[in-house]
Design an enzyme around this catalytic site. Structure first.
Site, mmCIF file in Angstrom:
data_model
loop_
_atom_site.group_PDB
_atom_site.id
_atom_site.type_symbol
_atom_site.label_atom_id
_atom_site.label_comp_id
_atom_site.label_asym_id
_atom_site.label_seq_id
_atom_site.Cartn_x
_atom_site.Cartn_y
_atom_site.Cartn_z
ATOM 1 N N PRO A 92 0.821 -1.220 0.000
ATOM 2 C CA PRO A 92 0.000 0.000 0.000
ATOM 3 C C PRO A 92 0.851 1.265 0.000
ATOM 4 O O PRO A 92 0.353 2.337 -0.333
ATOM 5 C CB PRO A 92 -0.853 -0.117 1.268
ATOM 6 N N GLU A 119 1.786 -7.328 8.266
ATOM 7 C CA GLU A 119 2.087 -5.897 8.070
ATOM 8 C C GLU A 119 3.190 -5.704 7.030
ATOM 9 O O GLU A 119 3.793 -4.631 6.949
ATOM 10 C CB GLU A 119 2.500 -5.252 9.402
ATOM 11 N N ARG A 161 -1.944 -8.884 -21.075
ATOM 12 C CA ARG A 161 -2.695 -8.507 -22.288
ATOM 13 C C ARG A 161 -1.897 -7.598 -23.207
ATOM 14 O O ARG A 161 -2.282 -7.383 -24.354
ATOM 15 C CB ARG A 161 -4.047 -7.887 -21.929
ATOM 16 N N ASP A 176 -7.722 1.746 -25.752
ATOM 17 C CA ASP A 176 -7.788 1.675 -24.292
ATOM 18 C C ASP A 176 -7.954 3.061 -23.676
ATOM 19 O O ASP A 176 -7.301 4.010 -24.067
ATOM 20 C CB ASP A 176 -6.502 1.053 -23.716
HETATM 21 C C1 JQB Z 1 0.270 -6.845 3.658
HETATM 22 C C2 JQB Z 1 -0.784 -5.594 2.158
HETATM 23 C C3 JQB Z 1 -1.391 -4.479 0.114
HETATM 24 C C4 JQB Z 1 0.469 -6.032 0.146
HETATM 25 C C5 JQB Z 1 -1.189 -3.212 -2.938
HETATM 26 C C6 JQB Z 1 -3.085 -1.967 -1.941
HETATM 27 O O1 JQB Z 1 0.879 -4.066 4.615
HETATM 28 C C7 JQB Z 1 -0.206 -3.498 5.102
HETATM 29 N N1 JQB Z 1 -0.066 -2.271 5.640
HETATM 30 C C8 JQB Z 1 -1.120 -1.634 6.090
HETATM 31 C C9 JQB Z 1 -2.366 -2.215 6.066
HETATM 32 C C10 JQB Z 1 -2.527 -3.491 5.532
HETATM 33 C C11 JQB Z 1 -1.447 -4.177 5.071
HETATM 34 C C12 JQB Z 1 -1.650 -5.569 4.521
HETATM 35 N N2 JQB Z 1 -0.755 -5.982 3.480
HETATM 36 C C13 JQB Z 1 0.905 -7.048 2.469
HETATM 37 C C14 JQB Z 1 0.253 -6.246 1.511
HETATM 38 C C15 JQB Z 1 -1.623 -4.731 1.496
HETATM 39 C C16 JQB Z 1 -0.346 -5.145 -0.547
HETATM 40 C C17 JQB Z 1 -2.208 -3.480 -0.561
HETATM 41 C C18 JQB Z 1 -2.088 -2.933 -1.852
HETATM 42 N N3 JQB Z 1 -0.477 -3.434 -3.797
HETATM 43 N N4 JQB Z 1 -3.761 -1.956 -0.789
HETATM 44 N N5 JQB Z 1 -3.242 -2.851 0.043
HETATM 45 N N6 JQB Z 1 -3.370 -1.154 -2.986
#
Ligand code: JQB
Length: 272
Positions: A92, A119, A161, A176
């Protein structure tokens, strides 16, 4: 293209057997290998996580399983003739995954995905591999997932794709909504097919007129209306010369106006 995915939920990647990505694999255009991270644990409980240094909620993925897995996956890829691996880390806190990123990744011969859980992964793992190969930390959007596997599915479909030979000519990607170019980025307008009447609902007359100029104009107007309503940011970002005289008349009718440098701005009541 070769894709490796290291995960504690290999079954989450089963959709890669289906549809466009599945067909690309069956046709030998894509070599996908999914690995279970727990295969690189050494303790009885196959532990992949531990408590965070500094305290706080949740758990953090341990260095050793990831380091051992990535070393083996990288060595195996090279043994099979793959080159120039790029490590793709869904998180994230990553850079936004966009169509430009999809195009960039589609030009690479080998992607290694590390979808995490909990996490995330101990920072030292990405720091270590960043000294050996390009690392792309990417986020698929501004919402919170429980892990990176769904992001791997999204990125893989967007990349696959674009690979030569994956899409047929009929469904090629010149139109697109987010394909790059010197034009405005517009969302797609509505589409229709048979039957001509359904539950007393008809088709816009222009689409039945056979007048290709009017049809193209109507489609562009609908695309502009939808973009103004759903993604005003895309219109604001477009170069002023991306709009022809009829575009400008429609935008003006929708209450849009041009600022000092000519960029279009939404009506004051729904700005920005
Ligand atoms: C653990 C993920 C996403 C990978 C993408 C997106 O890591 C975190 N930190 C805070 C809250 C929740 C998590 C859980 N988590 C691995 C992981 C979340 C990716 C992710 C993502 N790419 N949203 N969340 N756009």
């Amino acid at each position: 293209m070769r894709l490796d995915v290291v995960t504690i939920f290999p079954e989450y990647l089963d959709p890669l057997d289906v549809s466009l990505v599945g067909k690309a694999r069956a046709r030998g255009l894509l070599d996908v290998r999914v690995h279970d991270l727990r295969d690189w644990t050494r303790d009885k409980h196959h532990t992949v996580d531990d408590t965070p240094y500094g305290g706080g909620p949740g758990m953090v993925m341990k260095t050793d399983p990831w380091g051992d897995a990535l070393d083996d996956v990288i060595a195996d890829g090279y043994e099979h003739g793959a080159t120039r691996p790029v490590l793709v880390v869904p998180t994230p806190s990553g850079e936004p995954f966009t169509q430009d990123r999809a195009v960039e990744l589609s030009r690479q011969p080998w992607l290694i995905f590390t979808p995490a859980r909990y996490e995330g992964i101990d920072r030292r793992v990405t720091d270590e591999y960043a000294t050996r190969l390009p690392v792309r930390e990417l986020s698929i959007g501004d919402y919170v997932l429980a892990g990176g596997e769904a992001a791997v599915l999204v990125i893989t479909e967007a990349v696959a794709r674009l690979l030569p030979g994956v899409l047929g000519n009929a469904e090629s990607h010149r139109d697109d909504s987010f394909a790059p170019g010197a034009m405005a980025h517009l969302l797609e307008g509505p589409v229709y097919t048979k039957p001509p009447t359904w539950r007393r609902r008809g088709i816009p007359d222009v689409l039945l007129s056979g007048h290709h100029g009017n049809i193209a104009r109507w489609r562009r107007d609908e695309a502009i209306r939808r973009t103004a309503a759903h993604r005003p940011d895309l219109l604001r970002r477009s170069a002023p010369d991306a709009f022809d005289k009829k575009d400008r008349a429609l935008l003006t009718a929708l209450g849009w106006y041009q600022d000092q440098d000519g960029h279009w701005q939404p009506p004051a009541q729904d700005a920005p």
